[in-house]
Design an enzyme around this catalytic site. Structure first.
Site, PDB file in Angstrom:
ATOM      1  N   SER A 191     -19.710  26.432 -45.204  1.00  0.00           N
ATOM      2  CA  SER A 191     -20.715  27.391 -44.768  1.00  0.00           C
ATOM      3  C   SER A 191     -20.845  28.601 -45.680  1.00  0.00           C
ATOM      4  O   SER A 191     -21.907  29.199 -45.761  1.00  0.00           O
ATOM      5  CB  SER A 191     -20.428  27.841 -43.335  1.00  0.00           C
ATOM      6  OG  SER A 191     -19.123  28.354 -43.233  1.00  0.00           O
ATOM      7  N   HIS A 220     -23.606  22.363 -41.276  1.00  0.00           N
ATOM      8  CA  HIS A 220     -24.649  22.724 -42.243  1.00  0.00           C
ATOM      9  C   HIS A 220     -25.305  21.520 -42.906  1.00  0.00           C
ATOM     10  O   HIS A 220     -26.060  21.672 -43.851  1.00  0.00           O
ATOM     11  CB  HIS A 220     -24.084  23.680 -43.298  1.00  0.00           C
ATOM     12  CG  HIS A 220     -23.679  24.985 -42.689  1.00  0.00           C
ATOM     13  ND1 HIS A 220     -24.584  25.983 -42.402  1.00  0.00           N
ATOM     14  CD2 HIS A 220     -22.481  25.413 -42.239  1.00  0.00           C
ATOM     15  CE1 HIS A 220     -23.949  26.983 -41.829  1.00  0.00           C
ATOM     16  NE2 HIS A 220     -22.670  26.669 -41.716  1.00  0.00           N
TER      17      HIS A 220
HETATM   18  C1  LIG Z   1     -22.041  27.817 -37.267  1.00  0.00           C
HETATM   19  C2  LIG Z   1     -20.832  26.981 -37.404  1.00  0.00           C
HETATM   20  C3  LIG Z   1     -20.111  26.562 -36.288  1.00  0.00           C
HETATM   21  C4  LIG Z   1     -20.400  27.103 -34.922  1.00  0.00           C
HETATM   22  O1  LIG Z   1     -21.528  26.537 -34.370  1.00  0.00           O
HETATM   23  P1  LIG Z   1     -22.295  27.329 -33.213  1.00  0.00           P
HETATM   24  O2  LIG Z   1     -23.080  26.275 -32.525  1.00  0.00           O
HETATM   25  O3  LIG Z   1     -23.114  28.357 -33.874  1.00  0.00           O
HETATM   26  O4  LIG Z   1     -21.244  27.922 -32.331  1.00  0.00           O
HETATM   27  C5  LIG Z   1     -19.078  25.674 -36.473  1.00  0.00           C
HETATM   28  N1  LIG Z   1     -18.737  25.241 -37.701  1.00  0.00           N
HETATM   29  C6  LIG Z   1     -19.385  25.654 -38.802  1.00  0.00           C
HETATM   30  C7  LIG Z   1     -18.966  25.143 -40.137  1.00  0.00           C
HETATM   31  C8  LIG Z   1     -20.445  26.544 -38.685  1.00  0.00           C
HETATM   32  O5  LIG Z   1     -21.061  26.981 -39.777  1.00  0.00           O
END
Ligand SMILES: *Cc1c(COP(=O)(O)O)cnc(C)c1O
Length: 411
Positions: A191, A220
């Site tokens: 991310s 992502h």
């Molecule tokens: C955004 C994200 C999450 C969390 O997901 P949400 O649905 O926003 O709680 C988990 N893992 C990664 C790698 C993320 O980027």
């Protein structure tokens, strides 16, 4: 001398002191007011292209999709709340419909929904790694939700150097015989760096060491990668080798919630053991209906995926000059700056030029690697893309990119 009456006047002084420290280090986070208008963010009279959201395919701002969805919805279908956990009375049929659709798409035994990716990651690991005979091996840069899951588990955990297969393999060969289970945890697209995990090689390791379970967070990549948009594991042709594949619905899928793709036995186990599944009110069925609408249509959205991939190639090519070495392999491109103060200045400069980029600072990223995080989106025009490249390459601090990226990878 500590005066007890001072303390009584200001019982939160120790918190304020910590806030002051954050402010001095330019790492204080605040909630700023920003109005969204489609692809734009309006802030302090400025109208800026939103390059900081995770709406990579532009689905969250697509009025035609909304209209099409709402045409199929009646007042009766609009169920605003599940009103309880799914294990009590909250298990509306729409949950099963979405899970069935997801399992079918992935050609898997089952899928299970969670209220968010945070809930999935912080809940699954403690549930499956609740004993001393399990070892978790996690990439150094995995998301905070996975770190929290690891912290809550009772398993021993070792973090391997970011995307470093040699380090990973050494750890496996040293520990494989000491533990009954090894859970290998990674993201597919990271991310903060936008680079990709060596998933095929990890599957090879799993074939050599059969006590490995592979846990891949595709937050992502879901919606974007692979011919049906199922993520990097689909693209690499390794879906059957992944034990736990987590996808989130709040990013490219323009909704909310998350899912895990897994064997039926694992699903049955998770329903009984994942605390953020058991002890929480389920997602609003209306939201799940929208997720189902999107998930059902995702496989046909390859034109949007190809558009994003084209824009990504163009930006990579333009930024990958001699002094600006490219670490990203995806639509997420970190413009590494270094210090938090410089990152804030550069973010402001990009915003003045109409591009809404935000600084990402420690503790989200390692000390000294503050950056602007550029999230490309499929609905950028060619003209906007070229203008963005012009402004990004005019940013003087980008020359520290290579040094900063080396630090990130070794942190
Ligand atoms: C955004 C994200 C999450 C969390 O997901 P949400 O649905 O926003 O709680 C988990 N893992 C990664 C790698 C993320 O980027």
């Amino acid at each position: 001398m500590t005066n007890i009456s001072d303390f009584m006047d200001s019982p939160y002084r120790f918190l304020q002191a910590r806030l002051d420290e954050l402010k001095t280090a330019k790492n204080l986070r605040t909630l700023s007011h920003a109005d969204a208008e489609g692809r734009y963010i309006i802030k302090q009279g400025r109208r800026m292209l939103n390059l900081s959201s995770n709406d990579y395919l532009g689905l969250a701002v697509d009025m035609n999709l909304r209209a099409d969805f709402l045409r199929q919805i009646s007042v009766k279908d609009f169920v605003p709340s599940a009103s309880s956990s799914r294990l009590l009375t909250g298990n509306h049929p729409i949950f099963d419909e979405l899970e069935t659709e997801l399992a079918k798409l992935y050609n898997a035994e089952s899928a299970l929904l969670f209220n968010s990716g945070y809930d999935a990651n912080s809940g699954i690991l403690p549930a499956i790694a609740n004993n001393d005979d399990t070892l978790i091996l996690a990439d150094k840069l995995v998301h905070a939700s996975l770190i929290d899951g690891i912290r809550l588990s009772h398993a021993k955990c070792i973090r391997f150097r970011h995307n470093d297969l040699n380090h990973l393999e050494r750890l496996i060969s040293k520990n494989a015989s000491c533990y009954r289970h090894i859970i290998l945890v990674t993201e597919s697209i990271f991310s903060m760096n936008g680079d990709e995990a060596p998933l095929r090689e990890m599957v090879d390791l799993k074939r050599r060491y059969p006590n490995i379970m592979l846990y891949v967070d595709e937050a992502h990549a879901f919606g974007l990668r692979g011919s049906q948009g199922l993520g990097c594991c689909e693209e690499a042709g390794i879906l059957p080798d992944i034990d736990l594949l987590v996808g989130t619905l709040g990013k490219a899928a323009a909704s909310a919630g998350a899912f895990v793709i897994c064997a039926q036995t694992i699903r049955d186990y998770l329903i009984n053991h994942v605390r953020p599944f058991i002890f929480t009110t389920a997602l609003p069925p209306f939201t799940v209906a929208w997720s189902l609408y999107i998930v059902h249509n995702l496989p046909q959205m390859s034109a949007r995926r190809e558009r994003l991939s084209c824009i990504t190639k163009r930006v990579h090519q333009a930024l990958a000059t001699e002094q600006v070495k490219d670490i990203s392999q995806s639509h997420i491109i970190p413009l590494l700056i270094g210090s938090s103060a410089d990152a804030m200045l550069q973010a402001d400069a990009m915003q003045r030029h109409g591009f809404y980029l935000l600084p990402v600072r420690p503790p989200t990223v390692p000390e000294g690697t503050a950056r602007l995080r550029l999230s490309l989106r499929a609905d950028l025009t060619d003209e906007e893309t070229e203008r963005l490249i012009e402004e990004a390459t005019a940013t003087p601090q980008l020359h520290s990119y290579e040094t900063a990226s080396t630090r990130t990878n070794n942190s």
